[in-house]
Design a protein around this motif. Structure first.
Motif, mmCIF file in Angstrom:
data_model
loop_
_atom_site.group_PDB
_atom_site.id
_atom_site.type_symbol
_atom_site.label_atom_id
_atom_site.label_comp_id
_atom_site.label_asym_id
_atom_site.label_seq_id
_atom_site.Cartn_x
_atom_site.Cartn_y
_atom_site.Cartn_z
ATOM 1 N N LEU A 59 -3.231 15.342 -13.104
ATOM 2 C CA LEU A 59 -3.073 15.303 -11.697
ATOM 3 C C LEU A 59 -2.008 14.349 -11.182
ATOM 4 C CD1 LEU A 59 -4.309 15.644 -8.365
ATOM 5 C CD2 LEU A 59 -5.737 13.545 -9.032
ATOM 6 N N LEU A 60 -1.133 14.482 -10.366
ATOM 7 C CA LEU A 60 -0.103 13.987 -10.427
ATOM 8 C C LEU A 60 -0.005 13.784 -8.688
ATOM 9 C CD1 LEU A 60 2.789 15.180 -12.859
ATOM 10 C CD2 LEU A 60 1.079 13.775 -12.745
ATOM 11 N N ALA A 61 0.057 12.257 -7.733
ATOM 12 C CA ALA A 61 0.252 11.977 -6.740
ATOM 13 C C ALA A 61 1.523 11.635 -6.192
ATOM 14 C CB ALA A 61 -1.009 11.454 -6.373
ATOM 15 N N ARG A 62 1.684 11.961 -4.993
ATOM 16 C CA ARG A 62 2.567 11.059 -4.236
ATOM 17 C C ARG A 62 2.143 10.393 -3.325
ATOM 18 N NH1 ARG A 62 6.450 11.580 0.273
ATOM 19 N NH2 ARG A 62 5.829 13.744 0.928
ATOM 20 N N ASN A 63 2.523 9.177 -3.516
ATOM 21 C CA ASN A 63 2.603 7.565 -2.542
ATOM 22 C C ASN A 63 3.248 7.651 -1.501
ATOM 23 O OD1 ASN A 63 2.787 5.055 -1.658
ATOM 24 N ND2 ASN A 63 1.794 4.262 -3.747
ATOM 25 N N ALA A 64 2.835 6.888 -0.324
ATOM 26 C CA ALA A 64 3.127 7.483 0.711
ATOM 27 C C ALA A 64 4.417 6.715 1.097
ATOM 28 C CB ALA A 64 1.954 6.172 1.868
ATOM 29 N N GLN A 65 4.760 5.773 0.385
ATOM 30 C CA GLN A 65 6.480 4.857 0.152
ATOM 31 C C GLN A 65 7.186 5.949 -0.182
ATOM 32 O OE1 GLN A 65 5.454 0.879 -1.001
ATOM 33 N NE2 GLN A 65 4.515 0.865 0.859
ATOM 34 N N TRP A 66 6.570 6.357 -1.244
ATOM 35 C CA TRP A 66 8.099 7.642 -2.232
ATOM 36 C C TRP A 66 8.257 8.862 -0.830
ATOM 37 C CZ3 TRP A 66 4.338 7.998 -6.993
ATOM 38 C CH2 TRP A 66 4.725 7.131 -7.206
ATOM 39 N N GLN A 67 9.835 9.060 -1.336
ATOM 40 C CA GLN A 67 10.386 10.344 -0.227
ATOM 41 C C GLN A 67 9.837 11.865 -0.796
ATOM 42 O OE1 GLN A 67 13.682 8.851 -3.231
ATOM 43 N NE2 GLN A 67 13.819 11.402 -3.632
ATOM 44 N N GLU A 68 9.828 12.381 -0.812
ATOM 45 C CA GLU A 68 8.905 13.970 -0.931
ATOM 46 C C GLU A 68 10.146 14.079 -2.288
ATOM 47 O OE1 GLU A 68 9.297 18.041 1.901
ATOM 48 O OE2 GLU A 68 10.204 15.969 2.886
ATOM 49 N N GLY A 69 8.587 14.922 -2.647
ATOM 50 C CA GLY A 69 9.247 15.106 -4.216
ATOM 51 C C GLY A 69 8.299 14.408 -5.167
ATOM 52 N N VAL A 70 8.484 13.969 -5.030
ATOM 53 C CA VAL A 70 8.420 12.273 -5.815
ATOM 54 C C VAL A 70 6.901 12.289 -6.688
ATOM 55 C CG1 VAL A 70 8.694 9.267 -6.996
ATOM 56 C CG2 VAL A 70 10.620 10.974 -5.618
ATOM 57 N N PHE A 71 6.254 12.503 -7.562
ATOM 58 C CA PHE A 71 4.876 12.641 -7.902
ATOM 59 C C PHE A 71 4.627 11.433 -9.285
ATOM 60 C CE2 PHE A 71 5.356 16.199 -5.161
ATOM 61 C CZ PHE A 71 3.945 15.789 -4.574
ATOM 62 N N GLY A 72 3.802 11.124 -9.334
ATOM 63 C CA GLY A 72 3.385 9.863 -10.314
ATOM 64 C C GLY A 72 2.326 9.725 -11.010
ATOM 65 N N LEU A 73 1.869 9.061 -11.558
ATOM 66 C CA LEU A 73 0.667 9.069 -11.953
ATOM 67 C C LEU A 73 -0.150 8.084 -11.085
ATOM 68 C CD1 LEU A 73 0.562 7.886 -15.299
ATOM 69 C CD2 LEU A 73 0.144 10.396 -15.129
ATOM 70 N N PRO A 136 -5.601 6.574 1.848
ATOM 71 C CA PRO A 136 -4.939 6.400 2.846
ATOM 72 C C PRO A 136 -3.370 5.921 1.998
ATOM 73 C CG PRO A 136 -6.996 5.923 3.587
ATOM 74 C CD PRO A 136 -6.152 5.839 2.009
ATOM 75 N N GLU A 137 -3.041 5.502 0.634
ATOM 76 C CA GLU A 137 -2.264 5.134 0.013
ATOM 77 C C GLU A 137 -1.570 6.601 -0.129
ATOM 78 O OE1 GLU A 137 -2.435 2.526 -2.949
ATOM 79 O OE2 GLU A 137 -3.797 1.228 -1.981
ATOM 80 N N LEU A 138 -2.057 7.923 -0.793
ATOM 81 C CA LEU A 138 -1.412 9.223 -1.428
ATOM 82 C C LEU A 138 -1.249 9.865 -0.282
ATOM 83 C CD1 LEU A 138 -3.313 9.149 -4.809
ATOM 84 C CD2 LEU A 138 -1.151 7.725 -4.116
ATOM 85 N N LEU A 139 0.210 10.098 -0.133
ATOM 86 C CA LEU A 139 0.514 11.942 1.227
ATOM 87 C C LEU A 139 -0.277 12.920 0.518
ATOM 88 C CD1 LEU A 139 3.184 10.750 2.161
ATOM 89 C CD2 LEU A 139 1.168 10.583 3.321
ATOM 90 N N GLU A 140 -0.056 13.126 -1.147
ATOM 91 C CA GLU A 140 -0.432 14.888 -1.248
ATOM 92 C C GLU A 140 -1.043 14.697 -2.978
ATOM 93 O OE1 GLU A 140 3.498 17.157 -1.040
ATOM 94 O OE2 GLU A 140 4.528 15.869 -1.052
ATOM 95 N N TYR A 141 -1.482 15.601 -2.866
ATOM 96 C CA TYR A 141 -1.229 15.578 -4.959
ATOM 97 C C TYR A 141 -0.985 17.397 -5.485
ATOM 98 C CZ TYR A 141 -5.512 18.199 -4.184
ATOM 99 O OH TYR A 141 -6.501 19.342 -3.423
ATOM 100 N N ARG A 142 -1.143 17.346 -6.324
ATOM 101 C CA ARG A 142 -0.669 18.789 -7.341
ATOM 102 C C ARG A 142 -0.995 18.589 -8.430
ATOM 103 N NH1 ARG A 142 5.764 18.225 -8.235
ATOM 104 N NH2 ARG A 142 5.943 18.870 -5.532
ATOM 105 N N TRP A 143 -1.719 19.602 -9.280
ATOM 106 C CA TRP A 143 -2.275 20.118 -10.451
ATOM 107 C C TRP A 143 -1.177 20.443 -11.448
ATOM 108 C CZ3 TRP A 143 -6.651 17.527 -11.815
ATOM 109 C CH2 TRP A 143 -7.725 16.870 -11.586
ATOM 110 N N GLN A 144 -0.260 20.039 -12.751
ATOM 111 C CA GLN A 144 0.345 21.273 -13.140
ATOM 112 C C GLN A 144 0.297 20.798 -14.713
ATOM 113 O OE1 GLN A 144 4.741 19.448 -10.582
ATOM 114 N NE2 GLN A 144 3.605 18.513 -13.093
#
Length: 207
Positions: A59-73, A136-144
Motif C-alpha cells: 500500500l502506497l499513499a499520497r500525502n496532502a502536501q505532495w504533488q500529484e503522482g507522488v506516493f510513499g509509505l 485527512p493527511e492523505l489524499l489517495e492510495y494505491r496497491w502495487q
C-alpha cells in the motif's frame, strides 16, 4: 519553512556555538553561555510501514502536501511511552483504518536532511484492499505488486526496496520528484546490516 533552536529552554538566553569536551573529544554544539545547557539536536525517531495485504501487494499513499503522482509509505512519529512496534501499528491504523496482524523489523537508517532516524517495518494487515480509510493527511492510495513498485533513492525508499528484494524481485529506482537524482546512494543501497559491517564481530549463540 525550516525551524532551528535559538534560545535556551532553561533560561531563555540566546544559544551560541561553543566547543566543549565530550566522551568522544571536543565537539562544537549550540550551548547556553549563561547556564551551560546543551542543545544536542538528537535525531527524531520516525516509523515507516511497508503495508502488505494478503494478496502480496504493498500500500502506497499520497500525502496532502505532495504533488500529484507522488506516493510513499505510511509513516509517522513515535510517541512518548510507546514502543516502535506499538507505534507503527498505531500509525497504520490511524492513517489507513487497517489493523496490523503481524510485523517484523525491516531496516533502520538515518535521514540526515530531516535529522531523523527511520525505523521501518514490514506490516501485514487484516482486511480487503478496498477497506482502506485514509486519514485527512492523505489524499489517495494505491496497491502495487513488487514488480510494479518504483523505489525512490532517499529515506523510506530504501525500506521499500529492501522489502521488494526480500520478495525475490530486483528493485527499480526513480526520482521521487521531477528533477531529482533517480540513482540510489551506494552508501545506502543495498542495505547493510550491522553483522555485515567489518568493524563488528557477530557474537556466538548462547548455549
Amino acid at each position: 519553512m525550516a525551524y532551528e533552536t535559538r534560545y535556551c529552554s532553561h533560561c531563555a538566553n540566546p544559544l551560541r556555538w561553543i566547543t566543549a569536551a565530550e566522551d568522544g573529544g571536543d565537539v562544537a554544539r549550540l550551548r547556553c553561555p549563561a547556564c551551560g545547557w546543551t542543545h544536542w539536536g538528537n535525531p527524531t525517531p520516525v516509523l515507516a510501514a511497508v503495508v502488505e495485504g494478503d494478496d502480496g501487494r504493498v500500500l502506497l499513499a499520497r500525502n496532502a502536501q505532495w504533488q500529484e503522482g507522488v506516493f510513499g509509505l505510511i509513516t509517522g512519529f513515535m510517541e512518548a511511552g510507546e514502543s516502535p512496534e506499538a507505534g507503527v501499528c498505531r500509525e497504520v491504523l490511524e492513517e489507513t483504518g487497517l489493523r496490523a496482524k503481524s510485523l517484523r523489523l525491516l531496516c533502520c537508517s538515518e535521514f540526515l536532511r530531516m535529522n531523523q532516524v527511520l525505523i521501518a517495518y514490514h506490516v501485514r494487515v487484516d482486511g480487503l484492499p478496498g477497506d482502506v480509510r485514509l486519514s485527512p493527511e492523505l489524499l489517495e492510495y494505491r496497491w502495487q505488486t513488487p514488480e510494479e513498485s518504483l523505489c525512490w533513492p532517499a529515506g523510506t525508499g530504501y525500506a521499500l526496496a529492501e522489502w521488494i528484494k526480500q520478495k525475490g524481485v530486483e528493485p527499480r529506482f526513480g526520482a521521487f520528484r521531477p528533477g531529482q537524482n533517480p540513482e540510489p546512494d551506494p552508501q545506502k543501497w543495498p542495505v547493510r546490516y550491522w553483522d555485515q559491517d567489518p568493524r563488528f564481530v557477530v557474537a556466538p549463540q548462547l548455549g
